[in-house]
Design an enzyme around this catalytic site. Structure first.
Site, PDB file in Angstrom:
ATOM      1  NE  ARG A 212      -7.745   3.360  -7.622  1.00 25.31           N
ATOM      2  CZ  ARG A 212      -8.173   2.184  -7.168  1.00 25.31           C
ATOM      3  NH1 ARG A 212      -7.419   1.479  -6.330  1.00 25.31           N
ATOM      4  NH2 ARG A 212      -9.341   1.705  -7.519  1.00 25.31           N
TER       5      ARG A 212
ATOM      6  CD  GLU B  74      -5.523  -1.487   0.108  1.00 30.09           C
ATOM      7  OE1 GLU B  74      -5.180  -2.619   0.499  1.00 30.09           O
ATOM      8  OE2 GLU B  74      -5.472  -1.136  -1.092  1.00 30.09           O
TER       9      GLU B  74
END
Length: 333
Positions: free
Chosen positions: A213, A258
């Site tokens: 993710r 991220e």
């Protein structure tokens, strides 16, 4: 402008927005599936070795020397640390077989990393054979932060980690907490059931399953270490950047993304989070017109509570105005 004219840090950047607005979601997808973007592609591998490799690992070494608590392992997580070490070193060796190798020699293992000039011999289970133990040594070879979750009592627990590049949180503070507690301060996610669903998904992972993710925020300057332990070193810039001239604002403000890989380790059963951080300044991002417009709309539309939690309140409107203004320069100086 052609895509070939863009530097690799832009063509490989994991731009996270698919629409002109953003809301929290689990946004989990299978790992190792390449993602095409307006600038290039990312996501074909679990680990990534790029031009920042040596510099980022040198930064981590300095951070750990100044604050060893960034590496925290509860005693029962030793097997998971060894499991993580084997898993990620094999990934690195498969990614760069020209310069990295993990091989067995008798009862020992030998790790070779020509990019860093490392040749390390060790035996499984012997923490003293590796500088920093298995998790500390792994963190010296891979750019990702690493968090290991134990599954027990119907919950996941953040019981080990090496985190030097946190974005306004602290692994040392969070160690030993339930997954739901770690995400307690995030707005909206509990009312909408996002975190409980994410935990249930992770607890159902089978050994060897891999997902990923993305998450995002913004930084001032290319400062990877924005953990709460060093807030005085970076918090003031976040408060004052809105007063900077436009050109300085565009050069210093970074979109910080991220890429989080979620992997069920096979031997220990722990869930491993690999958290790799990438940054592009607004000026760099503006070299891709579609990204420039989309991120500008995301910032302009972002609800106030989400902007406040991400620490963007003081400067996000100035950033959005710069991105959406036709007069702002289209390329980095």
């Amino acid at each position: 402008m052609t895509v070939t004219a863009l530097p690799a840090r832009i063509t490989r950047f994991p731009f996270p927005f698919r629409t002109d607005s953003y809301r929290y979601s689990t946004n989990v997808e299978p790992a190792r599936v390449p993602v095409a973007t307006e600038a290039g592609e990312w996501g074909a591998t679990v680990v990534d070795v790029d031009d920042e490799y040596a510099d980022e690992l040198a930064q981590r070494e300095r951070i750990l020397a100044a604050d060893p608590t960034r590496l925290t392992v509860l005693p029962h997580m030793r097997p998971a640390c060894w499991d993580a070490l084997h898993t990620v070193l094999r990934e690195l060796a498969a990614l760069r077989p020209d310069v990295m190798e993990l091989r067995r020699e008798g009862h020992d293992l030998l790790w070779r990393n020509d990019l860093l000039g490392v040749e390390q011999r060790f035996r499984d289970g012997d923490d003293d054979a590796l500088p920093g133990g298995p998790l500390g040594f792994l963190g010296s070879q891979v750019q990702d932060d690493i968090v290991l979750l134990d599954q027990r009592e119907g919950s996941l627990w953040a019981d080990a980690g090496l985190v030097t590049f946190a974005a306004d949180w602290s692994m040392h503070f969070d160690v030993g907490m339930r997954f739901l507690e770690v995400h307690g301060p995030v707005p909206r996610v509990h009312e909408e059931g996002i975190i409980p669903r994410a935990e249930r998904f992770l607890m159902r992972l089978l050994p060897g399953q891999e997902y990923r993710r993305t998450n995002w925020t913004m930084s001032v300057d290319r400062r990877l270490d924005q953990s709460t332990e060093v807030y005085p070193a970076w918090g003031r810039d976040r408060r004052t950047i809105a007063e900077a001239p436009e050109r300085e604002l565009a050069e210093r403000l970074q979109l910080r993304v991220e890429v989080q890989h979620l992997i069920r380790l096979g031997a220990s059963g722990a869930v491993m989070f690999l958290i790799r951080t990438y940054m592009l300044s607004l000026a760099e991002l503006a070299q891709v017109p579609a990204w420039r417009a989309r991120f500008g709309h995301v910032l302009a539309e972002l609800p106030d509570d989400m902007a406040d939690y991400k620490g963007l309140t003081r400067f996000r409107h100035q950033a959005a105005d710069w991105l959406l203004s036709p007069q702002s320069p289209p390329e980095s100086s």
